[in-house]
Enzyme design. Sequence first.
Site, PDB file in Angstrom:
ATOM      1  N   ASP A 114      10.219   1.753 -15.784  1.00 47.75           N
ATOM      2  CA  ASP A 114      11.478   2.646 -15.622  1.00 47.75           C
ATOM      3  C   ASP A 114      11.921   3.367 -16.810  1.00 47.75           C
ATOM      4  OD1 ASP A 114      13.998   3.732 -14.223  1.00 47.75           O
ATOM      5  OD2 ASP A 114      12.920   2.772 -12.481  1.00 47.75           O
ATOM      6  N   HIS A 128      18.768   4.790 -14.495  1.00 48.53           N
ATOM      7  CA  HIS A 128      17.859   4.288 -13.329  1.00 48.53           C
ATOM      8  C   HIS A 128      17.277   3.100 -13.466  1.00 48.53           C
ATOM      9  CE1 HIS A 128      14.400   5.013 -10.631  1.00 48.53           C
ATOM     10  NE2 HIS A 128      15.406   5.859  -9.981  1.00 48.53           N
ATOM     11  N   SER A 166      14.297   5.246  -4.487  1.00 45.97           N
ATOM     12  CA  SER A 166      14.466   4.511  -5.742  1.00 45.97           C
ATOM     13  C   SER A 166      15.095   3.137  -5.442  1.00 45.97           C
ATOM     14  CB  SER A 166      15.280   5.333  -6.740  1.00 45.97           C
ATOM     15  OG  SER A 166      14.319   5.951  -7.358  1.00 45.97           O
TER      16      SER A 166
END
EC number: 3.4.21.-
Length: 709
Positions: free
Chosen positions: A162, A200, A371
Amino acid sequence: MHPALLCGPILAIFLQFLVSSCSPLENDDLFLVQVEPEVDPVVAAEAIGAKYVRPLLNLKYHHLIKLHKGSDDSVQSSIRKRGIDAGILELERQTPRWRYKRDASESDELLNEFSNHFGISDPLFYGQWHIFNSNNPGHDLNLREVWDAGYFGENVTVAFVDDGIDFKHPDLQAAYTSLGSWDFNDNIADPLPKLSDDQHGTRCAGEVAAAWNDVCGVGIAPRAKVAGLRILSAPITDAVESEALNYGFQTNHIYSCSWGPADDGRAMDAPNTATRRALMNGVLNGRNGLGSIFVFASGNGGHYHDNCNFDGYTNSIFSATIGAVDAEHKIPFYSEVCAAQLVSAYSSGSHLSILTTNPEGTCTRSHGGTSAAAPLASAVYALALSIRPDLSWRDIQHITVYSASPFDSPSQNAEWQKTPAGFQFSHHFGFGKLDASKFVEVAKDWQVVNPQTWLIAPEINVNKSFGSVNNETITEMVSEFTVTKDMIEKSNFKRLEHVTVRVCIPFNRRGALEILLESPSGIRSILASERPYDENSKGFLDWTFMTVQHWAEPPEGVWKLLVNDRSGGKHEGTFENWQLALWGESENPSNTAPLPYDTLELPKEMVLGIYSEPNSDLTNSSTLLSPTSTSFTSYTVSATATPTSTSHIPIPTVLPPTQPVLEPSYREIVAFITFFLLFAFIFVAVIWTWISAFWKAKAPPPLSQQEIA
């Protein structure tokens, strides 16, 4: 002018010159090269006029070299003349590409009883409806029985490929492990977020392992470890992407990947050579041969009519592809129609998102999209692996199917279809929603599956045109292949898992085509749905689709491929050929053979020279120097393979080094020189000022007017 004032402009001019001259890729192209095992890669590079850079960490006999830009023609000529003699098998240009995060924008007695029962004091736990939903009972992951049994993910590491992890966050400090972590964007050990939108990975990690303390909320598997592999903060090459997906694959058990190509209803993209082989390497050699578990988010392109079968990461048989369902069991607006997704997990929609950790010690209530769904699946897998570490990557996929929970959805187009194996399947939700208690219960007594087997049909040549043909408008075509009982027996087939279909259909508006696969039982998988925004004029050139809808279905009988032009004949193209492949569990585990993964991945007409990769909208250059035909003239009779063997590519069985041996980037070089020069400038300025002050103090005072007189 004071001399010190001249230093600024001079320094700026010098640094501009320095940056322009230090960039190694300013005048060079980076290439991935594969050499014969006995060949010295440095010597091989010099033989074709290239400069050796470094080995690829995860794949034996694969190296990076640099070639001067604009030298392709001369290099190709040199390779043709000297490449084979130099022991070079393959050459592929490395093109940095962006990967897109799959985020989406957007107290009662029962809850108190639940939190008190487990001693949860985290102040925002009441907002974690995906763990315990008191407003819609049953619309959650069903964790009570798992946690009551004392299963919390011990001895399992989830690696988040990520944009980094804030491992200093009080909710993640105890869970973070540096063993399987690396920052591939900045080439340093610590994958801390550095950019303003590097949020994220921290959010995804918190879903899995946020501590039970007095901060934010809690994770699903709070005793699992999390590792960070930072790749999403800059464009990356195929080579680096492959290294990330294999990094620390004996200590990292699960690779959680909430990203992929653009979800815009236009893109069609797949892993290139190194990443394809890294996925194979992971399932064959990761976790000491049990296989790395790759979890991919299915994608957020639903509002663009996208389909995850246009994404070569999510439609890989090596991936557990996870879709999303919202708190009210509705189809989220971003959800994609896809036959390749196994199951769905909870995420944003219906005005509720996922509450989790955020960088700089903060919390967020707005994590969502697929996600957020994929890490929840990774967490449930960690719970199961903590009690059944012997489960293979295929066992995990099987248990996902057998434990999934179909559900009633208010959405009209959920469209559940019962399969001959007794499952319910939806192209929006897969086999249902993920249920943690059911998953762990099935996993506890699961009998590990036999090694994998396969049956590859011959290439079916159709060669029929769409559009106006002899005053007739052709908009629909059907082609068939019959799988016989003899083929099943010779292929050592026991139970069907994945079905892949490779097609070659040049068409001048790709988005107008719909492609369906019908099984002998009459079950139809939507391989390609109509995409109104996809105006690509090339069509499908050796693109491989995948479906899990036929899991455990009897494979014997007639398989049909249906191709429809949904524009009603406004566009033209040709259905040239297609090829069916069935993947499953072997009947006799002792009758083994090497798996044909890499043969299937290579284009069937690869020849000496530059080749444009068909499985992508991007163009890459490849040169294969040992011409090999991979077209099949008859169905491939296979047995099975041990999880550590392949006859097509050399695969390393050793753990990659803890830290990659990478050359410093030109940015790092420039940064160092800049710091040094600025330090020197300040030092000189200070010394100059000190000397000036010193001499000024020593100088005699100026004469007064009286003294002058």
